[in-house]
Design a protein around this motif. Structure first.
Motif, PDB file in Angstrom:
ATOM      1  N   UNK A 120       0.808  -1.213   0.000  1.00  0.00           N
ATOM      2  CA  UNK A 120       0.000   0.000   0.000  1.00  0.00           C
ATOM      3  C   UNK A 120       0.845   1.269   0.000  1.00  0.00           C
ATOM      4  N   UNK A 121       2.161   1.127  -0.067  1.00  0.00           N
ATOM      5  CA  UNK A 121       3.037   2.295  -0.068  1.00  0.00           C
ATOM      6  C   UNK A 121       3.011   2.995  -1.425  1.00  0.00           C
ATOM      7  N   UNK A 122       3.471   4.243  -1.400  1.00  0.00           N
ATOM      8  CA  UNK A 122       3.552   5.081  -2.604  1.00  0.00           C
ATOM      9  C   UNK A 122       2.184   5.325  -3.234  1.00  0.00           C
ATOM     10  N   UNK A 123       1.159   5.340  -2.400  1.00  0.00           N
ATOM     11  CA  UNK A 123      -0.202   5.576  -2.870  1.00  0.00           C
ATOM     12  C   UNK A 123      -0.861   6.738  -2.132  1.00  0.00           C
ATOM     13  N   UNK A 124      -0.081   7.460  -1.331  1.00  0.00           N
ATOM     14  CA  UNK A 124      -0.606   8.623  -0.632  1.00  0.00           C
ATOM     15  C   UNK A 124      -1.186   8.337   0.736  1.00  0.00           C
ATOM     16  N   UNK A 125      -1.128   7.095   1.203  1.00  0.00           N
ATOM     17  CA  UNK A 125      -1.712   6.762   2.507  1.00  0.00           C
ATOM     18  C   UNK A 125      -0.928   7.412   3.641  1.00  0.00           C
ATOM     19  N   UNK A 126       0.395   7.392   3.544  1.00  0.00           N
ATOM     20  CA  UNK A 126       1.213   8.044   4.565  1.00  0.00           C
ATOM     21  C   UNK A 126       0.893   9.524   4.666  1.00  0.00           C
ATOM     22  N   UNK A 127       0.738  10.155   3.520  1.00  0.00           N
ATOM     23  CA  UNK A 127       0.410  11.585   3.499  1.00  0.00           C
ATOM     24  C   UNK A 127      -0.966  11.839   4.118  1.00  0.00           C
ATOM     25  N   UNK A 177      -1.579  14.174   7.364  1.00  0.00           N
ATOM     26  CA  UNK A 177      -2.535  15.282   7.302  1.00  0.00           C
ATOM     27  C   UNK A 177      -3.559  15.173   8.439  1.00  0.00           C
ATOM     28  N   UNK A 178      -4.059  13.971   8.648  1.00  0.00           N
ATOM     29  CA  UNK A 178      -5.052  13.760   9.710  1.00  0.00           C
ATOM     30  C   UNK A 178      -4.444  14.042  11.081  1.00  0.00           C
ATOM     31  N   UNK A 179      -3.220  13.596  11.286  1.00  0.00           N
ATOM     32  CA  UNK A 179      -2.545  13.847  12.563  1.00  0.00           C
ATOM     33  C   UNK A 179      -2.325  15.344  12.764  1.00  0.00           C
ATOM     34  N   UNK A 180      -1.845  16.034  11.730  1.00  0.00           N
ATOM     35  CA  UNK A 180      -1.602  17.477  11.850  1.00  0.00           C
ATOM     36  C   UNK A 180      -2.905  18.229  12.099  1.00  0.00           C
ATOM     37  N   UNK A 181      -3.992  17.813  11.469  1.00  0.00           N
ATOM     38  CA  UNK A 181      -5.288  18.437  11.715  1.00  0.00           C
ATOM     39  C   UNK A 181      -5.690  18.271  13.182  1.00  0.00           C
ATOM     40  N   UNK A 182      -5.516  17.065  13.702  1.00  0.00           N
ATOM     41  CA  UNK A 182      -5.814  16.826  15.119  1.00  0.00           C
ATOM     42  C   UNK A 182      -4.936  17.712  16.001  1.00  0.00           C
ATOM     43  N   UNK A 183      -3.619  17.755  15.712  1.00  0.00           N
ATOM     44  CA  UNK A 183      -2.680  18.525  16.531  1.00  0.00           C
ATOM     45  C   UNK A 183      -3.009  20.018  16.498  1.00  0.00           C
ATOM     46  N   UNK A 184      -3.373  20.520  15.312  1.00  0.00           N
ATOM     47  CA  UNK A 184      -3.696  21.950  15.175  1.00  0.00           C
ATOM     48  C   UNK A 184      -4.933  22.326  15.983  1.00  0.00           C
TER      49      UNK A 184
END
Length: 174
Positions: A101-108, A112-119
């Motif tokens: 599942x790598x190189x498909x944007x899942x890590x990104x 993004x979800x983590x940064x949204x939570x942190x913000x």
């Protein structure tokens, strides 16, 4: 959705995910050249993982997010905070995605979800990570998401008698 139109959904991890997370961790550790730990060192049990997840769920400064595809956990990101008062506004994350599942944007998506939570979390001001200097794809991803190199631990990771890798420390203020 991601780059290859694979259906991926993100959600908070929970105690019932312990077995699937354990399998994911073992799989990634057994084949990844970008992790510090190796599979032979990993001795975690499902029960220990349940306790670890419970601690995260009970801490407002920590977060566990899993990525699912077809009901299977294919990735995760976990943010752990510092326990001392003067460092409690900071924390670092670790992310893992199954090889297929790598190189498909899942890590990104996970970041993004983590940064949204942190913000939106008034207790978190700084998100940090460590990345091996050989992991250029990850370094570029982190930079594209606003992370900045903060420092470097020179020859921090030893792969063999004559092969050392730096651990790059990166951060983003939220």
């Amino acid at each position: 959705m991601n780059k290859r139109n694979i259906q991926v959904s993100l959600r908070q991890g929970n105690i019932n995910d312990a077995e699937a997370i354990l399998e994911l961790q073992k799989e990634v550790l057994s084949e990844s050249k970008f992790m510090i730990s190796i599979i032979e060192e990993y001795q975690e049990t499902t029960e220990q993982l349940r306790n670890w997840i419970e601690k995260i769920l009970n801490n407002k400064r920590e977060k566990l997010i899993v990525a699912e595809s077809k009901g299977q956990i294919v990735g995760l990101i976990v943010f752990r905070s510092k326990s001392t008062k003067r460092l409690s506004h900071t924390g670092s994350f670790t992310a893992m995605v199954k090889k297929q599942y790598r190189n498909q944007g899942i890590g990104k998506l996970l970041i993004k979800e983590l940064l949204n939570w942190a913000e939106h979390n008034p207790l978190v001001e700084k998100v940090s990570l460590g990345v091996l200097s050989t992991n250029q794809r990850a370094i570029e991803l982190y930079k594209s998401m606003g992370f900045v190199e903060e420092g470097r631990k020179i020859k921090e990771v030893k792969f063999s008698d004559d092969l050392y890798v730096d651990d790059i420390l990166m951060y983003k203020l939220v």
